[in-house]
Design a protein around this motif. Structure first.
Motif, PDB file in Angstrom:
ATOM      1  N   GLU A  20      -9.330   9.804  -5.024  1.00 46.93           N
ATOM      2  CA  GLU A  20      -8.999  10.196  -3.656  1.00 46.93           C
ATOM      3  C   GLU A  20     -10.056  11.168  -3.168  1.00 46.93           C
ATOM      4  O   GLU A  20     -10.373  12.149  -3.844  1.00 46.93           O
ATOM      5  CB  GLU A  20      -7.632  10.878  -3.609  1.00 46.93           C
ATOM      6  CG  GLU A  20      -7.262  11.365  -2.228  1.00 46.93           C
ATOM      7  CD  GLU A  20      -5.964  12.162  -2.207  1.00 46.93           C
ATOM      8  OE1 GLU A  20      -5.631  12.658  -1.134  1.00 46.93           O
ATOM      9  OE2 GLU A  20      -5.309  12.303  -3.254  1.00 46.93           O
ATOM     10  N   LEU A  21     -10.622  10.898  -2.000  1.00 48.77           N
ATOM     11  CA  LEU A  21     -11.608  11.796  -1.420  1.00 48.77           C
ATOM     12  C   LEU A  21     -10.937  12.776  -0.475  1.00 48.77           C
ATOM     13  O   LEU A  21     -10.021  12.413   0.266  1.00 48.77           O
ATOM     14  CB  LEU A  21     -12.658  11.015  -0.628  1.00 48.77           C
ATOM     15  CG  LEU A  21     -13.642  10.169  -1.410  1.00 48.77           C
ATOM     16  CD1 LEU A  21     -14.569   9.429  -0.460  1.00 48.77           C
ATOM     17  CD2 LEU A  21     -14.447  11.012  -2.381  1.00 48.77           C
ATOM     18  N   GLU A  67       0.837  -1.203   0.000  1.00 49.91           N
ATOM     19  CA  GLU A  67       0.000   0.000   0.000  1.00 49.91           C
ATOM     20  C   GLU A  67       0.868   1.249   0.000  1.00 49.91           C
ATOM     21  O   GLU A  67       0.621   2.192  -0.751  1.00 49.91           O
ATOM     22  CB  GLU A  67      -0.907  -0.004   1.226  1.00 49.91           C
ATOM     23  CG  GLU A  67      -1.811   1.191   1.335  1.00 49.91           C
ATOM     24  CD  GLU A  67      -2.671   1.171   2.590  1.00 49.91           C
ATOM     25  OE1 GLU A  67      -3.206   2.241   2.922  1.00 49.91           O
ATOM     26  OE2 GLU A  67      -2.814   0.120   3.236  1.00 49.91           O
ATOM     27  N   MET A  81      -0.895  13.113  -7.632  1.00 47.02           N
ATOM     28  CA  MET A  81      -2.201  13.429  -7.064  1.00 47.02           C
ATOM     29  C   MET A  81      -2.171  14.703  -6.235  1.00 47.02           C
ATOM     30  O   MET A  81      -3.134  15.478  -6.252  1.00 47.02           O
ATOM     31  CB  MET A  81      -2.711  12.258  -6.206  1.00 47.02           C
ATOM     32  CG  MET A  81      -3.009  10.995  -6.987  1.00 47.02           C
ATOM     33  SD  MET A  81      -4.329  11.157  -8.207  1.00 47.02           S
ATOM     34  CE  MET A  81      -5.762  11.188  -7.147  1.00 47.02           C
ATOM     35  N   SER A  82      -1.083  14.951  -5.528  1.00 45.46           N
ATOM     36  CA  SER A  82      -1.020  16.127  -4.657  1.00 45.46           C
ATOM     37  C   SER A  82      -1.031  17.434  -5.451  1.00 45.46           C
ATOM     38  O   SER A  82      -1.325  18.494  -4.891  1.00 45.46           O
ATOM     39  CB  SER A  82       0.202  16.058  -3.752  1.00 45.46           C
ATOM     40  OG  SER A  82       1.388  16.140  -4.514  1.00 45.46           O
ATOM     41  N   TYR A  98      -8.975  19.367  -5.497  1.00 46.68           N
ATOM     42  CA  TYR A  98     -10.203  18.627  -5.222  1.00 46.68           C
ATOM     43  C   TYR A  98     -11.332  19.247  -6.030  1.00 46.68           C
ATOM     44  O   TYR A  98     -11.439  20.467  -6.137  1.00 46.68           O
ATOM     45  CB  TYR A  98     -10.543  18.646  -3.735  1.00 46.68           C
ATOM     46  CG  TYR A  98      -9.636  17.761  -2.917  1.00 46.68           C
ATOM     47  CD1 TYR A  98      -9.739  16.379  -2.993  1.00 46.68           C
ATOM     48  CD2 TYR A  98      -8.685  18.307  -2.070  1.00 46.68           C
ATOM     49  CE1 TYR A  98      -8.910  15.560  -2.246  1.00 46.68           C
ATOM     50  CE2 TYR A  98      -7.845  17.498  -1.324  1.00 46.68           C
ATOM     51  CZ  TYR A  98      -7.965  16.125  -1.415  1.00 46.68           C
ATOM     52  OH  TYR A  98      -7.148  15.321  -0.684  1.00 46.68           O
ATOM     53  N   GLU A 124       1.253   9.613  -5.188  1.00 46.79           N
ATOM     54  CA  GLU A 124       1.082  10.843  -4.405  1.00 46.79           C
ATOM     55  C   GLU A 124       1.711  12.082  -5.039  1.00 46.79           C
ATOM     56  O   GLU A 124       1.081  13.145  -5.031  1.00 46.79           O
ATOM     57  CB  GLU A 124       1.593  10.648  -2.977  1.00 46.79           C
ATOM     58  CG  GLU A 124       1.464  11.884  -2.099  1.00 46.79           C
ATOM     59  CD  GLU A 124       0.038  12.416  -1.978  1.00 46.79           C
ATOM     60  OE1 GLU A 124      -0.113  13.608  -1.670  1.00 46.79           O
ATOM     61  OE2 GLU A 124      -0.926  11.651  -2.206  1.00 46.79           O
ATOM     62  N   ILE A 131      -7.876   5.948 -10.266  1.00 45.98           N
ATOM     63  CA  ILE A 131      -7.454   6.367  -8.936  1.00 45.98           C
ATOM     64  C   ILE A 131      -8.385   7.479  -8.491  1.00 45.98           C
ATOM     65  O   ILE A 131      -8.529   8.493  -9.177  1.00 45.98           O
ATOM     66  CB  ILE A 131      -5.999   6.864  -8.947  1.00 45.98           C
ATOM     67  CG1 ILE A 131      -5.080   5.749  -9.454  1.00 45.98           C
ATOM     68  CG2 ILE A 131      -5.578   7.347  -7.558  1.00 45.98           C
ATOM     69  CD1 ILE A 131      -3.738   6.252  -9.928  1.00 45.98           C
ATOM     70  N   PHE A 155     -13.313  15.418  -4.447  1.00 45.41           N
ATOM     71  CA  PHE A 155     -12.486  14.312  -4.925  1.00 45.41           C
ATOM     72  C   PHE A 155     -11.439  14.822  -5.908  1.00 45.41           C
ATOM     73  O   PHE A 155     -11.557  15.904  -6.471  1.00 45.41           O
ATOM     74  CB  PHE A 155     -13.356  13.257  -5.629  1.00 45.41           C
ATOM     75  CG  PHE A 155     -13.961  13.756  -6.915  1.00 45.41           C
ATOM     76  CD1 PHE A 155     -13.355  13.463  -8.132  1.00 45.41           C
ATOM     77  CD2 PHE A 155     -15.097  14.539  -6.913  1.00 45.41           C
ATOM     78  CE1 PHE A 155     -13.890  13.940  -9.323  1.00 45.41           C
ATOM     79  CE2 PHE A 155     -15.647  15.019  -8.099  1.00 45.41           C
ATOM     80  CZ  PHE A 155     -15.045  14.721  -9.302  1.00 45.41           C
ATOM     81  N   ARG A 156     -10.430  14.023  -6.082  1.00 49.08           N
ATOM     82  CA  ARG A 156      -9.506  14.200  -7.201  1.00 49.08           C
ATOM     83  C   ARG A 156      -9.292  12.810  -7.771  1.00 49.08           C
ATOM     84  O   ARG A 156      -9.295  11.813  -7.031  1.00 49.08           O
ATOM     85  CB  ARG A 156      -8.221  14.912  -6.806  1.00 49.08           C
ATOM     86  CG  ARG A 156      -7.520  14.458  -5.579  1.00 49.08           C
ATOM     87  CD  ARG A 156      -6.428  15.461  -5.214  1.00 49.08           C
ATOM     88  NE  ARG A 156      -5.724  15.035  -4.010  1.00 49.08           N
ATOM     89  CZ  ARG A 156      -4.897  15.796  -3.344  1.00 49.08           C
ATOM     90  NH1 ARG A 156      -4.644  17.021  -3.752  1.00 49.08           N
ATOM     91  NH2 ARG A 156      -4.283  15.357  -2.272  1.00 49.08           N
ATOM     92  N   GLU A 157      -9.124  12.751  -9.079  1.00 49.49           N
ATOM     93  CA  GLU A 157      -9.030  11.442  -9.717  1.00 49.49           C
ATOM     94  C   GLU A 157      -8.156  11.506 -10.957  1.00 49.49           C
ATOM     95  O   GLU A 157      -7.927  12.568 -11.533  1.00 49.49           O
ATOM     96  CB  GLU A 157     -10.407  10.889 -10.057  1.00 49.49           C
ATOM     97  CG  GLU A 157     -11.127  11.615 -11.154  1.00 49.49           C
ATOM     98  CD  GLU A 157     -12.507  11.044 -11.436  1.00 49.49           C
ATOM     99  OE1 GLU A 157     -12.733   9.835 -11.232  1.00 49.49           O
ATOM    100  OE2 GLU A 157     -13.368  11.818 -11.883  1.00 49.49           O
ATOM    101  N   HIS A 193       1.132   4.184  -2.866  1.00 53.29           N
ATOM    102  CA  HIS A 193       0.924   5.580  -2.473  1.00 53.29           C
ATOM    103  C   HIS A 193       2.120   6.447  -2.863  1.00 53.29           C
ATOM    104  O   HIS A 193       1.946   7.559  -3.386  1.00 53.29           O
ATOM    105  CB  HIS A 193       0.665   5.659  -0.972  1.00 53.29           C
ATOM    106  CG  HIS A 193       0.362   7.031  -0.496  1.00 53.29           C
ATOM    107  ND1 HIS A 193       1.308   7.843   0.067  1.00 53.29           N
ATOM    108  CD2 HIS A 193      -0.784   7.750  -0.535  1.00 53.29           C
ATOM    109  CE1 HIS A 193       0.759   9.000   0.368  1.00 53.29           C
ATOM    110  NE2 HIS A 193      -0.507   8.977   0.017  1.00 53.29           N
TER     111      HIS A 193
END
Length: 95
Positions: free
Chosen positions: A77-78, A13, A24-25, A29, A21, A75, A41-43, A17
């Motif tokens: 992320e909430l 995991e 995604m960062s 959102y 990350e 992917i 969210f972001r996806e 990540h």
């Protein structure tokens, strides 16, 4: 539905990540979704993975999707206050 305890280990995991990350960062959102099913969210979708993560995702594909070819991993992320409302997924999401 079937739940498999510890199917992905904590180190696996963490390595997943660590790979996603940084990308995604940089995303913001979102609070508007085309079918109003998700807020905060972001996806993204990803096709290419580091070799160690390809092994993990192949195990997921074999067990969860009966080996079906799925070139992209979705992917999502909430945000801490993000929500997924009850809904029926689009048929393009998977088998």
């Amino acid at each position: 539905m079937c739940t498999i305890t510890d199917f992905i280990s904590e180190p696996e995991e963490q390595q997943l990540h660590e790979e996603i990350e940084p990308y995604m960062s940089r995303l913001r959102y979102e609070f508007d979704h085309w079918d109003d099913a998700i807020h905060g969210f972001r996806e993204t979708e990803r096709k290419k993975w580091f070799p160690k993560n390809r092994e993990v995702l192949e195990r997921v594909r074999q067990v969860a999707f009966d080996g079906a070819v799925m070139p992209y991993v979705h992917i999502l992320e909430l945000a801490p206050d993000g929500v997924i409302k009850p809904h029926v997924d689009s048929t393009r999401v998977g088998p």
